[in-house]
Design a protein around this motif. Structure first.
Motif, PDB file in Angstrom:
ATOM      1  N   ASP A  31       0.871  -1.175   0.000  1.00 49.26           N
ATOM      2  CA  ASP A  31       0.000   0.000   0.000  1.00 49.26           C
ATOM      3  C   ASP A  31       0.908   1.224   0.000  1.00 49.26           C
ATOM      4  N   ALA A  32       1.052   1.854  -1.165  1.00 56.97           N
ATOM      5  CA  ALA A  32       1.973   2.982  -1.301  1.00 56.97           C
ATOM      6  C   ALA A  32       1.481   4.198  -0.523  1.00 56.97           C
ATOM      7  N   ARG A  33       0.194   4.422  -0.468  1.00 53.07           N
ATOM      8  CA  ARG A  33      -0.344   5.578   0.246  1.00 53.07           C
ATOM      9  C   ARG A  33      -0.266   5.385   1.765  1.00 53.07           C
ATOM     10  N   GLY A  34      -0.584   4.182   2.228  1.00 55.89           N
ATOM     11  CA  GLY A  34      -0.572   3.903   3.662  1.00 55.89           C
ATOM     12  C   GLY A  34       0.804   3.590   4.220  1.00 55.89           C
ATOM     13  N   GLY A  35       1.771   3.278   3.350  1.00 54.06           N
ATOM     14  CA  GLY A  35       3.125   2.990   3.801  1.00 54.06           C
ATOM     15  C   GLY A  35       3.294   1.624   4.435  1.00 54.06           C
ATOM     16  N   VAL A  36       2.569   0.610   3.922  1.00 51.50           N
ATOM     17  CA  VAL A  36       2.620  -0.737   4.488  1.00 51.50           C
ATOM     18  C   VAL A  36       2.961  -1.732   3.389  1.00 51.50           C
ATOM     19  N   VAL A  37       3.849  -2.680   3.710  1.00 47.11           N
ATOM     20  CA  VAL A  37       4.230  -3.745   2.776  1.00 47.11           C
ATOM     21  C   VAL A  37       4.224  -5.069   3.525  1.00 47.11           C
ATOM     22  N   TRP A  38       3.559  -6.093   2.944  1.00 46.60           N
ATOM     23  CA  TRP A  38       3.632  -7.457   3.456  1.00 46.60           C
ATOM     24  C   TRP A  38       4.536  -8.243   2.519  1.00 46.60           C
ATOM     25  N   PHE A  39       5.505  -8.974   3.075  1.00 47.12           N
ATOM     26  CA  PHE A  39       6.437  -9.748   2.255  1.00 47.12           C
ATOM     27  C   PHE A  39       6.802 -11.038   2.963  1.00 47.12           C
ATOM     28  N   CYS A  40       7.311 -11.995   2.193  1.00 49.64           N
ATOM     29  CA  CYS A  40       7.786 -13.280   2.726  1.00 49.64           C
ATOM     30  C   CYS A  40       9.306 -13.246   2.726  1.00 49.64           C
ATOM     31  N   PRO A  41       9.940 -13.257   3.903  1.00 46.89           N
ATOM     32  CA  PRO A  41      11.406 -13.258   3.937  1.00 46.89           C
ATOM     33  C   PRO A  41      11.961 -14.572   3.391  1.00 46.89           C
ATOM     34  N   ALA A  42      13.132 -14.483   2.779  1.00 51.60           N
ATOM     35  CA  ALA A  42      13.784 -15.678   2.222  1.00 51.60           C
ATOM     36  C   ALA A  42      14.612 -16.339   3.300  1.00 51.60           C
ATOM     37  N   PRO A  43      14.653 -17.633   3.396  1.00 53.38           N
ATOM     38  CA  PRO A  43      13.881 -18.603   2.635  1.00 53.38           C
ATOM     39  C   PRO A  43      12.428 -18.625   3.104  1.00 53.38           C
ATOM     40  N   VAL A  44      11.516 -18.870   2.173  1.00 58.77           N
ATOM     41  CA  VAL A  44      10.095 -18.936   2.490  1.00 58.77           C
ATOM     42  C   VAL A  44       9.857 -20.152   3.361  1.00 58.77           C
ATOM     43  N   ARG A  45       9.062 -19.971   4.427  1.00 61.90           N
ATOM     44  CA  ARG A  45       8.805 -21.081   5.355  1.00 61.90           C
ATOM     45  C   ARG A  45       7.367 -21.021   5.861  1.00 61.90           C
ATOM     46  N   VAL A  46       6.950 -22.097   6.513  1.00 58.84           N
ATOM     47  CA  VAL A  46       5.602 -22.190   7.072  1.00 58.84           C
ATOM     48  C   VAL A  46       5.629 -21.643   8.490  1.00 58.84           C
ATOM     49  N   ALA A  47       4.585 -20.896   8.865  1.00 59.58           N
ATOM     50  CA  ALA A  47       4.491 -20.340  10.212  1.00 59.58           C
ATOM     51  C   ALA A  47       4.329 -21.470  11.231  1.00 59.58           C
ATOM     52  N   LYS A  48       4.833 -21.260  12.437  1.00 57.46           N
ATOM     53  CA  LYS A  48       4.753 -22.273  13.489  1.00 57.46           C
ATOM     54  C   LYS A  48       3.290 -22.541  13.865  1.00 57.46           C
ATOM     55  N   ARG A  49       2.961 -23.797  14.024  1.00 57.24           N
ATOM     56  CA  ARG A  49       1.648 -24.261  14.447  1.00 57.24           C
ATOM     57  C   ARG A  49       0.515 -23.814  13.531  1.00 57.24           C
ATOM     58  N   LYS A  50       0.821 -23.469  12.307  1.00 59.05           N
ATOM     59  CA  LYS A  50      -0.203 -23.054  11.350  1.00 59.05           C
ATOM     60  C   LYS A  50       0.184 -23.582   9.975  1.00 59.05           C
ATOM     61  N   ASP A  51      -0.782 -23.694   9.110  1.00 56.13           N
ATOM     62  CA  ASP A  51      -0.514 -24.141   7.741  1.00 56.13           C
ATOM     63  C   ASP A  51      -0.552 -22.966   6.776  1.00 56.13           C
ATOM     64  N   ILE A  52       0.140 -21.884   7.132  1.00 56.46           N
ATOM     65  CA  ILE A  52       0.211 -20.705   6.274  1.00 56.46           C
ATOM     66  C   ILE A  52       1.671 -20.317   6.081  1.00 56.46           C
ATOM     67  N   ILE A  53       1.936 -19.578   5.029  1.00 52.13           N
ATOM     68  CA  ILE A  53       3.284 -19.091   4.758  1.00 52.13           C
ATOM     69  C   ILE A  53       3.590 -17.936   5.707  1.00 52.13           C
ATOM     70  N   TYR A  54       4.777 -17.947   6.302  1.00 55.01           N
ATOM     71  CA  TYR A  54       5.204 -16.895   7.208  1.00 55.01           C
ATOM     72  C   TYR A  54       5.441 -15.600   6.427  1.00 55.01           C
ATOM     73  N   ALA A  55       4.841 -14.514   6.872  1.00 57.13           N
ATOM     74  CA  ALA A  55       4.996 -13.210   6.216  1.00 57.13           C
ATOM     75  C   ALA A  55       5.240 -12.154   7.288  1.00 57.13           C
ATOM     76  N   ARG A  56       5.891 -11.073   6.887  1.00 56.34           N
ATOM     77  CA  ARG A  56       6.183  -9.964   7.797  1.00 56.34           C
ATOM     78  C   ARG A  56       5.636  -8.673   7.220  1.00 56.34           C
ATOM     79  N   ARG A  57       5.426  -7.706   8.083  1.00 52.68           N
ATOM     80  CA  ARG A  57       4.935  -6.397   7.680  1.00 52.68           C
ATOM     81  C   ARG A  57       6.025  -5.363   7.905  1.00 52.68           C
TER      82      ARG A  57
END
Length: 68
Positions: A31-57
């Motif tokens: 979001d260029a106006r709001g100044g927020v970016v969600w991304f997956c740091p390398a190496p891509v991995r699964v979040a702990k205790r969940k079946d989703i890809i780990y992402a950071r803001r």
């Protein structure tokens, strides 16, 4: 979708995303106006205790530039 929201599959081509002047890879959503970016740091991995890809803001000055 709004012009300031960017995703990999929004049909506007490949772009580079910068936060505070630093290029960020594996961007999921920006979001260029709001100044927020969600991304997956390398190496891509699964979040702990969940079946989703780990992402950071990241927050800051977001600039989206089309690749030439």
């Amino acid at each position: 979708m709004a012009d300031h929201i960017h995703t990999p599959n929004d049909g506007r081509g490949q772009r580079d995303v910068f936060v505070n002047g630093n290029r960020i890879d594996n961007v999921v959503w920006a979001d260029a106006r709001g100044g927020v970016v969600w991304f997956c740091p390398a190496p891509v991995r699964v979040a702990k205790r969940k079946d989703i890809i780990y992402a950071r803001r990241l927050r800051g000055t977001v600039e989206v530039v089309a690749r030439g």
